[in-house]
Design a protein around this motif. Sequence first.
Motif, PDB file in Angstrom:
ATOM      1  N   ASP A  97       0.779  -1.214  -0.073  1.00 36.30           N
ATOM      2  CA  ASP A  97      -0.117  -0.005  -0.125  1.00 36.30           C
ATOM      3  C   ASP A  97       0.840   1.288  -0.072  1.00 36.30           C
ATOM      4  O   ASP A  97       2.114   1.253   0.033  1.00 36.30           O
ATOM      5  N   SER A 123      -7.148  -3.730   2.308  1.00 41.69           N
ATOM      6  CA  SER A 123      -7.015  -2.833   1.311  1.00 41.69           C
ATOM      7  C   SER A 123      -7.255  -1.303   1.635  1.00 41.69           C
ATOM      8  O   SER A 123      -8.235  -0.940   2.433  1.00 41.69           O
ATOM      9  N   ASP A 181      -2.725  -5.326  -3.425  1.00 38.63           N
ATOM     10  CA  ASP A 181      -1.757  -4.823  -4.500  1.00 38.63           C
ATOM     11  C   ASP A 181      -0.454  -5.658  -4.314  1.00 38.63           C
ATOM     12  O   ASP A 181       0.143  -5.527  -3.308  1.00 38.63           O
ATOM     13  N   ILE A 216       4.581  -3.783  -9.144  1.00 36.60           N
ATOM     14  CA  ILE A 216       3.403  -4.020  -8.386  1.00 36.60           C
ATOM     15  C   ILE A 216       2.131  -4.442  -9.095  1.00 36.60           C
ATOM     16  O   ILE A 216       2.034  -3.544 -10.163  1.00 36.60           O
ATOM     17  N   PHE A 221      -1.420  -4.055  -9.403  1.00 36.87           N
ATOM     18  CA  PHE A 221      -2.553  -3.768  -8.592  1.00 36.87           C
ATOM     19  C   PHE A 221      -4.093  -4.159  -8.734  1.00 36.87           C
ATOM     20  O   PHE A 221      -3.965  -4.714  -9.631  1.00 36.87           O
ATOM     21  N   ASN A 222      -4.550  -4.214  -7.578  1.00 37.36           N
ATOM     22  CA  ASN A 222      -5.956  -4.963  -7.616  1.00 37.36           C
ATOM     23  C   ASN A 222      -5.934  -6.342  -8.203  1.00 37.36           C
ATOM     24  O   ASN A 222      -6.785  -6.862  -9.179  1.00 37.36           O
TER      25      ASN A 222
END
Length: 127
Positions: free
Chosen positions: A27, A59, A67, A85, A87-88
């Motif tokens: 994060d 999250s 992530d 990374i 993401f989602n």
Amino acid sequence: MPSVSGIISTTSGVVNTDVIITAYDVDLINQQRLGEITLQGSFSSQTFQIRYSRRQYQSAEGSGTADIQVRASTLDGLLATETEIIFNAPDEVTDIRLELRPVENPASELERLVESLTPLMEGVEFA
């Protein structure tokens, strides 16, 4: 159960030491370890899979997804790599490709020990 899987290889022939592969939920402010595996040495390419629970991450964006970033390094700290990374990330992240490369300025054994022990110290300072 969510998981991360893929293949790890090296550009320098056969890895002769154990390799630690760790998956993180990354994060903006912090990162949380989702899971870790250790692969035994003496391989040039090997598959891996890390399973984790949704309860292991929260999250910050409220989307309910992690992530994900995957990192790997040899126990001696001379070879390492990490992914971008994701993401989602979906529950099943497959086809991760990790390629171990030489580390330019490897950490000393003391630095590696301090880094691995600091989270366990829970705020207690080293003497």
